[in-house]
Design a protein around this motif. Structure first.
Motif, PDB file in Angstrom:
ATOM      1  N   PRO A   1      10.093  -1.974   6.949  1.00 53.55           N
ATOM      2  CA  PRO A   1       9.098  -2.367   5.550  1.00 53.55           C
ATOM      3  C   PRO A   1       8.849  -3.892   5.623  1.00 53.55           C
ATOM      4  O   PRO A   1       8.302  -4.008   4.253  1.00 53.55           O
ATOM      5  CB  PRO A   1      11.252  -2.670   5.337  1.00 53.55           C
ATOM      6  CG  PRO A   1      11.806  -1.578   6.138  1.00 53.55           C
ATOM      7  CD  PRO A   1      10.896  -1.587   7.900  1.00 53.55           C
ATOM      8  N   LEU A   2       8.668  -4.422   6.500  1.00 54.03           N
ATOM      9  CA  LEU A   2       7.676  -5.622   6.292  1.00 54.03           C
ATOM     10  C   LEU A   2       6.491  -5.434   6.217  1.00 54.03           C
ATOM     11  O   LEU A   2       5.639  -5.961   6.084  1.00 54.03           O
ATOM     12  CB  LEU A   2       8.420  -6.670   7.335  1.00 54.03           C
ATOM     13  CG  LEU A   2       8.023  -8.323   8.010  1.00 54.03           C
ATOM     14  CD1 LEU A   2       7.891  -9.086   6.770  1.00 54.03           C
ATOM     15  CD2 LEU A   2       7.810  -8.485   8.922  1.00 54.03           C
ATOM     16  N   GLN A   3       6.523  -4.466   7.409  1.00 49.37           N
ATOM     17  CA  GLN A   3       5.185  -3.875   7.382  1.00 49.37           C
ATOM     18  C   GLN A   3       4.279  -3.375   6.217  1.00 49.37           C
ATOM     19  O   GLN A   3       3.117  -3.756   5.515  1.00 49.37           O
ATOM     20  CB  GLN A   3       4.804  -3.219   8.282  1.00 49.37           C
ATOM     21  CG  GLN A   3       3.256  -2.716   8.281  1.00 49.37           C
ATOM     22  CD  GLN A   3       3.046  -1.562   9.705  1.00 49.37           C
ATOM     23  OE1 GLN A   3       4.208  -0.998  10.601  1.00 49.37           O
ATOM     24  NE2 GLN A   3       1.852  -1.456  10.244  1.00 49.37           N
ATOM     25  N   LYS A   4       5.577  -2.497   5.344  1.00 48.10           N
ATOM     26  CA  LYS A   4       4.366  -2.368   3.850  1.00 48.10           C
ATOM     27  C   LYS A   4       4.868  -3.590   2.751  1.00 48.10           C
ATOM     28  O   LYS A   4       3.671  -3.464   1.976  1.00 48.10           O
ATOM     29  CB  LYS A   4       6.065  -1.084   3.973  1.00 48.10           C
ATOM     30  CG  LYS A   4       5.198  -0.629   2.371  1.00 48.10           C
ATOM     31  CD  LYS A   4       7.028   0.147   1.669  1.00 48.10           C
ATOM     32  CE  LYS A   4       6.426   1.435   0.499  1.00 48.10           C
ATOM     33  NZ  LYS A   4       7.243   1.660   0.193  1.00 48.10           N
ATOM     34  N   GLU A   5       5.722  -4.593   3.144  1.00 53.89           N
ATOM     35  CA  GLU A   5       5.146  -5.701   1.618  1.00 53.89           C
ATOM     36  C   GLU A   5       4.019  -6.466   2.603  1.00 53.89           C
ATOM     37  O   GLU A   5       2.848  -6.107   1.659  1.00 53.89           O
ATOM     38  CB  GLU A   5       6.367  -6.331   2.577  1.00 53.89           C
ATOM     39  CG  GLU A   5       6.302  -7.813   1.389  1.00 53.89           C
ATOM     40  CD  GLU A   5       6.861  -7.594   0.444  1.00 53.89           C
ATOM     41  OE1 GLU A   5       6.359  -8.261  -1.007  1.00 53.89           O
ATOM     42  OE2 GLU A   5       7.115  -6.752  -0.732  1.00 53.89           O
ATOM     43  N   VAL A   6       4.017  -6.080   3.440  1.00 58.79           N
ATOM     44  CA  VAL A   6       2.184  -7.034   3.780  1.00 58.79           C
ATOM     45  C   VAL A   6       1.254  -6.389   3.536  1.00 58.79           C
ATOM     46  O   VAL A   6       0.059  -7.174   3.054  1.00 58.79           O
ATOM     47  CB  VAL A   6       2.480  -7.088   5.214  1.00 58.79           C
ATOM     48  CG1 VAL A   6       1.100  -8.228   5.575  1.00 58.79           C
ATOM     49  CG2 VAL A   6       3.924  -8.774   5.844  1.00 58.79           C
ATOM     50  N   GLU A   7       1.315  -4.981   3.638  1.00 57.74           N
ATOM     51  CA  GLU A   7       0.510  -3.898   3.454  1.00 57.74           C
ATOM     52  C   GLU A   7      -0.101  -3.995   2.284  1.00 57.74           C
ATOM     53  O   GLU A   7      -0.706  -3.368   1.630  1.00 57.74           O
ATOM     54  CB  GLU A   7       0.197  -2.740   3.851  1.00 57.74           C
ATOM     55  CG  GLU A   7       0.792  -2.450   5.901  1.00 57.74           C
ATOM     56  CD  GLU A   7       0.829  -1.991   6.009  1.00 57.74           C
ATOM     57  OE1 GLU A   7       1.475  -0.470   5.608  1.00 57.74           O
ATOM     58  OE2 GLU A   7       0.118  -1.033   7.527  1.00 57.74           O
ATOM     59  N   SER A   8       0.996  -4.558   1.473  1.00 61.11           N
ATOM     60  CA  SER A   8       0.864  -3.810   0.137  1.00 61.11           C
ATOM     61  C   SER A   8      -0.067  -5.453  -0.666  1.00 61.11           C
ATOM     62  O   SER A   8      -0.728  -5.346  -2.237  1.00 61.11           O
ATOM     63  CB  SER A   8       1.453  -4.544  -1.131  1.00 61.11           C
ATOM     64  OG  SER A   8       2.245  -5.842  -0.632  1.00 61.11           O
ATOM     65  N   TYR A   9      -0.654  -6.412   0.116  1.00 57.70           N
ATOM     66  CA  TYR A   9      -1.598  -7.139   0.112  1.00 57.70           C
ATOM     67  C   TYR A   9      -2.823  -7.209   0.617  1.00 57.70           C
ATOM     68  O   TYR A   9      -4.692  -7.749  -0.106  1.00 57.70           O
ATOM     69  CB  TYR A   9      -0.952  -8.823   0.623  1.00 57.70           C
ATOM     70  CG  TYR A   9       0.254  -9.655  -0.500  1.00 57.70           C
ATOM     71  CD1 TYR A   9      -0.110 -10.390  -1.836  1.00 57.70           C
ATOM     72  CD2 TYR A   9       1.255  -8.983   0.359  1.00 57.70           C
ATOM     73  CE1 TYR A   9       1.272 -11.072  -2.325  1.00 57.70           C
ATOM     74  CE2 TYR A   9       2.355  -9.524  -0.832  1.00 57.70           C
ATOM     75  CZ  TYR A   9       2.482 -10.070  -1.769  1.00 57.70           C
ATOM     76  OH  TYR A   9       3.530 -10.230  -2.615  1.00 57.70           O
ATOM     77  N   THR A  10      -2.551  -6.905   1.969  1.00 56.41           N
ATOM     78  CA  THR A  10      -4.453  -6.528   2.235  1.00 56.41           C
ATOM     79  C   THR A  10      -4.277  -5.772   3.486  1.00 56.41           C
ATOM     80  O   THR A  10      -2.955  -5.098   4.472  1.00 56.41           O
ATOM     81  CB  THR A  10      -4.276  -7.972   3.717  1.00 56.41           C
ATOM     82  OG1 THR A  10      -5.598  -7.340   4.224  1.00 56.41           O
ATOM     83  CG2 THR A  10      -3.189  -8.369   4.206  1.00 56.41           C
ATOM     84  N   PRO A  11      -4.428  -4.041   3.715  1.00 56.82           N
ATOM     85  CA  PRO A  11      -4.742  -3.137   4.188  1.00 56.82           C
ATOM     86  C   PRO A  11      -4.968  -3.314   5.675  1.00 56.82           C
ATOM     87  O   PRO A  11      -5.116  -2.950   6.901  1.00 56.82           O
ATOM     88  CB  PRO A  11      -5.539  -2.257   4.423  1.00 56.82           C
ATOM     89  CG  PRO A  11      -6.666  -3.293   3.143  1.00 56.82           C
ATOM     90  CD  PRO A  11      -5.724  -4.181   2.763  1.00 56.82           C
ATOM     91  N   HIS A  12      -5.546  -4.551   6.015  1.00 57.85           N
ATOM     92  CA  HIS A  12      -5.631  -5.155   7.848  1.00 57.85           C
ATOM     93  C   HIS A  12      -4.691  -5.955   8.180  1.00 57.85           C
ATOM     94  O   HIS A  12      -4.435  -7.060   8.260  1.00 57.85           O
ATOM     95  CB  HIS A  12      -7.166  -6.026   7.308  1.00 57.85           C
ATOM     96  CG  HIS A  12      -7.876  -5.087   6.509  1.00 57.85           C
ATOM     97  ND1 HIS A  12      -8.802  -4.296   6.928  1.00 57.85           N
ATOM     98  CD2 HIS A  12      -8.191  -6.054   5.541  1.00 57.85           C
ATOM     99  CE1 HIS A  12     -10.025  -4.173   6.149  1.00 57.85           C
ATOM    100  NE2 HIS A  12      -9.471  -5.583   4.734  1.00 57.85           N
TER     101      HIS A  12
END
Length: 457
Positions: free
Chosen positions: A262-273
């Motif tokens: 879930p944390l990774q999904k949240e950060v990926e909502s801002y940047t795909p890298h």
């Protein structure tokens, strides 16, 4: 992949043996052969049936904020998992992760809340009750649902939306510490980590699948992520830059939690890298691990890179002597907050506190107990006239302690409670009105102090 419930069926024989031991232990507590101790202070237990993360610490933080907002001096007590110290330790400004553990260290951010650790919870509570200026008015036990030596007044059980306790199995085939029937000891059940797109029908489906009793309340919660903050603000030239993540940002996500998806999904909502570097839950970072973090970070594009971690991991990284100074300006923390869904406000914990408080909470009116309310000698329940009313027994269970009625277990709603009170012969000139009973109906299985008048028996 994390949402897939994997059961190792070939390990069921070991789970069966493990279950026998767990059930026997619980029965010994139920029968009174193993003792549970109650305390003259509200004790709220936050726990789960499964191993791994269900969000206990964020929900504990939610309770702390809720109680402090209503003027309650609250303390938290936990075991202090993976700490290097032993016995009772009361956290202060100089306490570090090695002394109290990463999760209690995370709770130190609440300045007016006492944070303590002790593997013996009874001893820890006794020590907290000795504190003065101010005295402790409520205690939250973090991850103590299986620690039955303490008889908590309010048990809050958490279960992951993606791995409901009704779909899991006992260790080692599954991840349950005890059978799913252990949920019956809880007065509140919270389904955590709900997705943002959860549908109203899902609430009803889960409620039916959990098979809760009328005395249990069901809540749903989801994570809400706060603003990125630098772990070392003194090393960062522009702390505000954390709020301006762009899609070109290169992020190394460092986690030592049970479920980082879930944390990774949240950060990926801002940047795909986003590059994930995941360690085990409560991982104690070694110099080799920190070297690996540095190597992974240096592979990211310069001028557009940073390290993001959780509050729990930040507690272990902040004072680590092997952390490279060149990394400190780039490490940011993403805090996690809890949001209760369905527009429900968790007032049950406040109502529970009100039953113990000798003074009103903010904006609250107290229930006034009649004078000499506890002076009536208590007759054993099986000798009382009420015992002869067989239809009443399945609905009212009394536990008698010495000369006082200490616990009243009500398994019905307010209507029945009112019927019961009206059938009692009141000797007091100050009966309690229906408006004063508004805090009682939801505490059917909590140890509460209920009024007892002459003539009840």
């Amino acid at each position: 992949e994390e949402n897939f419930i994997k059961i190792y069926h070939w390990l069921y024989p070991l789970s069966w043996l493990y279950g026998i031991g767990v059930c026997l232990r619980n029965k010994l507590f139920d029968w009174g052969w193993l003792r549970s101790k109650s305390f003259d202070v509200p004790v709220i237990c936050v726990g789960n049936l499964a191993v791994g993360g269900t969000g206990k610490t964020p929900h504990t933080e939610y309770l702390i904020k809720l109680l402090q907002k209503n003027g309650v001096n609250v303390a938290t007590l936990s075991r202090g998992y993976k700490r290097k110290s032993r016995g009772y330790v009361l956290a202060d400004d100089k306490s570090n992760v090695r002394q109290i553990g990463d999760e209690p260290y995370q709770l130190k951010k609440f300045p007016n809340a006492r944070v303590a650790v002790d593997e013996n919870r009874c001893h820890g509570i006794e020590q907290l009750l000795k504190l003065e200026n101010p005295t402790v008015e409520a205690i939250i036990l973090d991850d103590a649902f299986q620690h039955r030596h303490v008889k908590a007044g309010l048990n809050i059980l958490l279960t992951d939306f993606h791995r409901l306790l009704c779909d899991d199995a006992l260790l080692p085939a599954g991840r349950l510490r005890e059978p799913s029937s252990g949920k019956n000891r809880a007065q509140m059940v919270i389904v955590t980590k709900c997705p943002d797109d959860i549908k109203p029908i899902d609430f009803n489906i889960i409620a039916k699948r959990l098979h809760l009793y009328p005395y249990q309340q069901l809540y749903f919660s989801r994570f809400r992520y706060g603003m990125l903050t630098p772990l070392f603000p003194e090393k960062t030239n522009s702390p505000e830059s954390a709020l301006l993540l762009t899609r070109d940002e290169q992020v190394l996500l460092v986690t030592g939690i049970a479920y980082p998806a879930p944390l990774q999904k949240e950060v990926e909502s801002y940047t795909p890298h986003v590059k994930l570097l995941s360690f085990d839950d409560h991982h104690d970072f070694t110099p080799k691990d920190l070297l690996q973090i540095k190597e992974q970070f240096l592979h990211l594009e310069e001028w557009k890179r940073l390290i993001i971690t959780t509050e729990k991991d930040a507690a272990r990284l902040k004072l680590h002597p092997a952390l490279d100074e060149t990394l400190k300006p780039y490490i940011y923390v993403l805090p996690i907050e809890i949001e209760i869904l369905q527009n429900k406000k968790s007032q049950k914990s406040l109502d529970f506190i009100r039953l113990f408080q000798p003074f009103p909470l903010a904006g609250d009116e107290r229930i006034e107990l009649p004078p000499k309310v506890f002076e009536t000698p208590i007759i054993p329940f099986d000798q009382s006239p009420i015992y002869k009313k067989k239809w009443l027994l399945p609905q009212i269970l009394f536990t008698l302690y010495s000369q006082k009625l200490h616990t009243c277990l009500l398994m019905v709603n307010q209507t029945f409670l009112n019927q019961f009170l009206t059938c009692v012969s009141w000797s007091s000139p100050h009966p309690i009105s229906n408006s004063q009973l508004h805090v009682l109906p939801h505490f059917h299985l909590c140890p509460i102090y209920l009024v007892v008048f002459k003539g009840v028996y």
